[in-house]
Every structure is written in C-alpha cells, then in structure tokens.
Scaffold this active site. Structure first.
Site, PDB file in Angstrom:
ATOM      1  N   HIS A 211      15.943 -43.769  24.728  1.00  0.00           N
ATOM      2  CA  HIS A 211      17.175 -43.127  24.257  1.00  0.00           C
ATOM      3  C   HIS A 211      18.269 -43.289  25.319  1.00  0.00           C
ATOM      4  O   HIS A 211      17.983 -43.254  26.518  1.00  0.00           O
ATOM      5  CB  HIS A 211      16.911 -41.644  23.974  1.00  0.00           C
TER       6      HIS A 211
ATOM      7  N   GLU B 257      22.038 -47.089  18.351  1.00  0.00           N
ATOM      8  CA  GLU B 257      22.888 -45.910  18.557  1.00  0.00           C
ATOM      9  C   GLU B 257      24.019 -46.229  19.538  1.00  0.00           C
ATOM     10  O   GLU B 257      23.803 -46.229  20.752  1.00  0.00           O
ATOM     11  CB  GLU B 257      22.064 -44.772  19.156  1.00  0.00           C
TER      12      GLU B 257
HETATM   13  P1  PGA Z   1      23.750 -36.953  17.279  1.00  0.00           P
HETATM   14  O1  PGA Z   1      22.618 -37.588  18.215  1.00  0.00           O
HETATM   15  O2  PGA Z   1      23.247 -37.041  15.865  1.00  0.00           O
HETATM   16  O3  PGA Z   1      23.868 -35.526  17.751  1.00  0.00           O
HETATM   17  O4  PGA Z   1      24.983 -37.741  17.466  1.00  0.00           O
HETATM   18  C1  PGA Z   1      21.905 -38.729  17.841  1.00  0.00           C
HETATM   19  C2  PGA Z   1      20.934 -39.113  18.928  1.00  0.00           C
HETATM   20  O5  PGA Z   1      21.295 -39.050  20.108  1.00  0.00           O
HETATM   21  O6  PGA Z   1      19.785 -39.465  18.659  1.00  0.00           O
END
Ligand code: PGA
Length: 227
Positions: free
Chosen positions: A92, A149
């Site tokens: 992540h 992401e």
């Molecule tokens: P968020 O986070 O939905 O709060 O933007 C997503 C993530 O970091 O997995």
C-alpha cells in the site's frame, strides 16, 4: 468476478469492529467477492463474527512480515494469520511512504505470502506503477490481484477519472501478459463506484474511508446488482 475490498487501515476499536459486523448484512452473490482487511488484532474476532453470521465475506490482512519467523520484533508472520484470512494486502502506498518499504521488500512479502498460499492484493501507485509491478516475479502474479491507487486520490475526495483508471488497468494487464484482475482504489464512494465498475478492465474497488461505515459499505457493494 468483481472484487470489493475494504481497507480499514489503523481504524476502529474492538467494540467498533463488533458493531460493524452487527450492522452488516451481505448475502452471497456469485458475481462478487467481498474482502475486508481489518487491523491485525481484530482478524480472529472478525473471522468468528463472519462464521457466526454466515456472511459472504473473506478476510485479508493489511500487511505481512517478509520473514518466516524468529527474532524480528514486532513482525506478524504468515503462519500467525493463516488461520484467519485468505488474502494479504501488500505494498500500500502508505506502507511505501511512512514505512519506507522498497520494491524489493514488497517483492519479498509477495513471495512469502504466495508460498503460504495466500492470495495477494498488490497495491501500486502512480507514477511508479510500472516499476512497482516489474519488481514482482512474474510467476507470483498468478496469485495476485493488482490494486491501482493514485496517491493523489487516496483519502482526498478526488478520485481518478474512470477512463484514465481503465487505461491504466489495460496497461497493467498488457504488462503482466494475462487478464490479471485489476481493482481501482482512491476516494471510492457509493456515489462513484458504479462508474469504476463499468469501466473496461476494472474488476473491482479497494475502499478505505467509505468502508468504515457498515451502511456505506453495503451501498457500495450492492451497487453491483442495482440498475
Ligand atoms: P480511500 O483509501 O478510499 O479512503 O481513499 C483507499 C486506500 O487507501 O486503500
């Protein structure tokens, strides 16, 4: 198959965890896989809550030690979490940023998770998605789904646009050489989830903030079947 992954990050007390499971009602649906990643200390209790309530939810951990076992103070190893979860979230952007996890360390975590027969949610972000993906040995990718992401979209309320996310998903599939599942993450809410689910090449969503509230999470997951 569509994947709906809840990443609780470092949130919730044990009482709040139990309350979330009290509120959630998810029936089985063979078009979707719902995965919840609570903090380590709640994995075991979450497992029993899911069993007791016959929920159609699988569990994932948010991290894993890159070492097997031994003198690594503070680390949580694969065999410690294996009884409770099927999935492991690796790489992540918050781990890369705050804990300085390198591509090599993440690759080691993926290897140890795959060897322990977990499925891996491999997170990659922009602008380094290509090199982050290339760091993973290709034979391990069969056990992974990729979560794309963009850092600017995480927790900001500013999601990527679905067309761009779809384009990146296509590139990821092309680079891996097979139809690897790709989920999008970053400010996904019940209001925008459908746009991402409908975008070509996107096989689901990874949700942080909006997964903390059971009602919000149900809205998101149920958007798949609504017209
Ligand atoms: P968020 O986070 O939905 O709060 O933007 C997503 C993530 O970091 O997995």
């Amino acid at each position: 198959m569509r994947y709906f992954i809840a990443n609780w990050k470092s949130n919730k007390t044990l009482d709040e965890t139990l309350e979330w499971f009290d509120q959630i009602q998810l029936n089985s649906n063979d078009q979707r896989q719902v995965i919840v990643c609570p903090p380590f200390p709640y994995l075991q209790q979450s497992y029993f809550e899911i069993k007791k309530r016959k929920l159609s939810i699988q569990l994932g951990s948010q991290n894993i030690s890159p070492f097997p076992y031994g003198a690594y103070t503070g680390e949580v190893t694969a065999p410690m979490i294996k009884p409770w979860c099927d999935w492991v979230l690796v790489g992540h952007s918050e781990r890369r940023k705050y804990f300085h996890e390198s591509n090599q360390e993440i690759a080691n975590k993926v290897r140890i998770a795959v060897e322990a027969k977990f499925r891996v949610i491999l997170c990659i972000d922009e602008p380094y998605a290509q090199s982050q993906l290339a760091a993973i040995e290709s034979e391990l990718l069969n056990s992974c789904i990729v979560a794309y992401e963009p850092v600017s979209a995480i927790g900001s309320g500013q999601p990527d646009n679905p067309e761009h996310a779809s384009q990146i998903a296509g590139q990821i599939k092309a680079e891996t050489g097979f139809d690897i599942p790709v989920v999008y993450g970053g400010s996904v809410k019940s209001e925008n989830v459908k746009e991402f689910l409908e975008a070509e090449g996107i096989d689901g969503v990874l949700v942080g903030g909006a997964s903390l509230d059971a009602t919000q999470w149900e809205f998101i997951v149920n958007r798949l079947v609504e017209n």
